[in-house]
Design a protein around this motif. Structure first.
Motif, PDB file in Angstrom:
ATOM      1  N   HIS A   1      48.000  46.401  42.748  1.00 19.26           N
ATOM      2  CA  HIS A   1      48.827  45.507  43.576  1.00 19.26           C
ATOM      3  C   HIS A   1      50.206  46.090  43.888  1.00 19.26           C
ATOM      4  O   HIS A   1      51.007  45.443  44.561  1.00 19.26           O
ATOM      5  CB  HIS A   1      49.004  44.154  42.882  1.00 19.26           C
ATOM      6  CG  HIS A   1      47.715  43.445  42.610  1.00 19.26           C
ATOM      7  ND1 HIS A   1      46.836  43.092  43.612  1.00 19.26           N
ATOM      8  CD2 HIS A   1      47.136  43.028  41.449  1.00 19.26           C
ATOM      9  CE1 HIS A   1      45.782  42.480  43.070  1.00 19.26           C
ATOM     10  NE2 HIS A   1      45.946  42.437  41.766  1.00 19.26           N
TER      11      HIS A   1
ATOM     12  N   GLY B   1      51.003  40.570  40.111  1.00 16.17           N
ATOM     13  CA  GLY B   1      49.565  40.430  40.314  1.00 16.17           C
ATOM     14  C   GLY B   1      48.796  41.088  39.184  1.00 16.17           C
ATOM     15  O   GLY B   1      49.287  42.033  38.562  1.00 16.17           O
TER      16      GLY B   1
ATOM     17  N   SER C   1      42.108  34.962  39.948  1.00 18.79           N
ATOM     18  CA  SER C   1      43.066  35.314  40.995  1.00 18.79           C
ATOM     19  C   SER C   1      42.341  35.753  42.254  1.00 18.79           C
ATOM     20  O   SER C   1      41.195  36.181  42.203  1.00 18.79           O
ATOM     21  CB  SER C   1      44.014  36.427  40.519  1.00 18.79           C
ATOM     22  OG  SER C   1      43.332  37.647  40.333  1.00 18.79           O
TER      23      SER C   1
ATOM     24  N   ALA D   1      42.804  38.139  45.889  1.00 20.00           N
ATOM     25  CA  ALA D   1      43.622  39.197  46.475  1.00 20.00           C
ATOM     26  C   ALA D   1      43.237  39.407  47.935  1.00 20.00           C
ATOM     27  O   ALA D   1      42.074  39.228  48.318  1.00 20.00           O
ATOM     28  CB  ALA D   1      43.446  40.509  45.703  1.00 20.00           C
TER      29      ALA D   1
ATOM     30  N   THR E   1      48.426  38.782  46.411  1.00 19.04           N
ATOM     31  CA  THR E   1      47.540  38.283  45.359  1.00 19.04           C
ATOM     32  C   THR E   1      48.145  37.056  44.725  1.00 19.04           C
ATOM     33  O   THR E   1      49.369  36.869  44.754  1.00 19.04           O
ATOM     34  CB  THR E   1      47.238  39.399  44.326  1.00 19.04           C
ATOM     35  OG1 THR E   1      46.206  38.937  43.450  1.00 19.04           O
ATOM     36  CG2 THR E   1      48.461  39.782  43.504  1.00 19.04           C
TER      37      THR E   1
END
Ligand SMILES: Nc1ncnc2c1ncn2[C@@H]1O[C@H](COP(=O)(O)OP(=O)(O)O)[C@@H](O)[C@H]1O
Ligand SMILES: CC(=O)OP(=O)(O)O
Ligand SMILES: [Mg+2]
Length: 409
Positions: free
Chosen positions: A151, A177, A213, A215, A225
């Motif tokens: 990230h 992230g 999560s 992204a 993200t």
């Protein structure tokens, strides 16, 4: 090349021994309750499963037990510890310093340690694991693969919070992230399955496990993200709240007399699906089972869970000004047709997505679950963070590198 991949938590060690050339898993397992009485090692060799109960004081003792299991006559897969040629470590927080996988020499370990204040729940255990593994396997290379690294391609437009900029300068408060190793693997698989270069694709990857999560991966790079400064932000998770109004924190401190640590604990460990179900359920299987029987608490919790996820997918389609593919991964994402169908059919048909119900009815398969006419492809891709760690480790060792860049400049 035989590579040991380890993922150290505060009281657990997950491990896999892989042959990096054939990419096969020779053995894997989980040691739980380190430093707590009743430590337990579950060790698997192919279909065979072995369990050992023995009190383990710390990570060094724990790793020694794991190495014993790997070379034991009855349970082992190597004759001698020397067959292990390298160790790959999952490290959660690499801060802004690590946008790559790196050889863990003393200087790098010090730099990783400097990020401990950013991830007090994760990094100290990761470092303990690195130090313990280096003690037991001192003559082989050790490599760190960071959750945050993938990230680091985000621009400041995506990673800065609208708080005084001086706080970014002083404490590096920003979005980092997590689960980056998984998002990287899944996005690359999506390109492979669709038979298109990743550099031409806008992909949304949804890692929906106990921690979860999303992204936005545009042309191979993470551009946004949902997890942030810590793994607390974003989606509703097993026990984590995800997004809340930050003003709730001082409100609870004042009204309930909570300390900062207590509110942090409440949001990380007492919230999410656990909190929404009156502290009855964390495991999505239990919640889905009850939601199917019209249990109102579980139905409500599930509605909130899928709604939050759908909102993030919509936001990331906007962030990339379009989306070609959406991929579901991790424990829930891979195994729950119910979640995937609800998210897509309740909220995302406007994107021109059409789900193939039969194809969606699968667990743990790598498959396209949208119809051939669907404007946006929807996929299920089982993640494999350990394989990525083994690949990066093998490449660093074979090429004699100090670090391996995850994308070209
Ligand atoms: N068949 C299934 N249906 C729904 N959820 C499932 C299924 N199998 C596993 N899960 C869920 O996956 C979650 C764990 O995912 P995982 O990726 O292993 O999490 P983590 O690595 O964060 O511990 C649990 O909430 C579990 O209930
Ligand atoms: C960083 C993080 O949230 O990891 P996990 O999902 O393994 O808890
Ligand atoms: Mg996980």
């Amino acid at each position: 090349m035989k590579i040991l991949v380890i993922n150290c938590g505060s009281s657990s060690i997950k491990y896999q021994l892989l042959d990096a050339d054939s990419e096969s898993v020779l053995a894997k397992g989980l040691l739980e309750r380190i430093g707590i009485s009743g430590s337990k090692l579950t060790h698997k060799r192919g279909e065979e499963k072995f369990e050992f109960t023995k009190d383990i004081a710390d990570h060094t003792e724990g790793l020694a037990l794991i190495i014993d299991a790997l070379q034991d006559e009855k349970t082992g897969v190597v004759k001698n510890i020397n067959e292990i040629e390298a160790v790959g470590h999952r490290v959660v927080h690499g801060g802004e310093r690590f946008a790559s996988s790196v050889l863990l020499d003393d200087e790098v370990i010090r730099e990783v340690e400097a990020n401990n204040f950013l991830a007090p729940l994760h990094n100290p255990a990761n470092i303990e694991g690195i130090i313990a593994a280096k003690k037991i396997l001192p003559s082989v290379p050790h490599v760190g693969v960071f959750d945050t690294a993938f990230h680091q391609s985000m621009t400041e437009t995506a990673y800065l919070y609208a708080i005084p900029y001086s706080l970014y300068r002083k404490y590096k408060i920003r979005r980092y992230g997590f689960h980056g190793t998984s998002h990287r693997y899944v996005a690359n698989r999506v390109a492979n399955i669709l038979g298109k270069p990743i550099k031409e694709l806008k992909i949304i990857t949804a890692h929906i496990g106990n921690g979860a999560s999303v992204a936005a991966v545009k042309y191979g790079r993470s551009v946004d993200t949902s997890m942030g400064f810590t793994p607390l932000e974003g989606l509703v998770m097993g026990t984590r709240s995800g997004d809340v109004d930050p003003a709730i924190v001082p409100f609870l401190q004042e009204q309930e007399g909570f300390t900062a640590g207590e509110v942090n604990n409440l949001l990380n460990k007492e919230s999410g699906m656990f909190g929404l179900t009156d502290h009855q359920f964390v495991d999505m299987r239990d919640i889905e089972e009850r939601a199917a029987k019209k249990d109102p608490l579980c139905m409500r919790a599930h509605n909130i869970y899928e709604y939050r996820l759908a909102k993030y997918i919509g936001a990331y389609a906007a962030a990339m000004n379009g989306v070609d593919a959406i991929a579901f991964t991790a424990g829930v994402g891979e195994n729950s047709p119910f979640l995937r169908e609800n998210v897509v059919n309740k909220y995302l048909n406007y994107l021109g997505i059409e789900l193939d119900r039969e194809k969606n009815n699968c667990k743990g398969c790598e498959i396209i679950i949208s119809t051939p006419q669907s404007k946006v492809k929807v996929l299920v891709v089982p993640t494999n963070e350990e394989l990525v760690i083994a690949r990066d480790t093998s490449e660093i060792v074979k090429k004699g590198l100090k670090e391996l860049k995850l994308w070209e400049d």
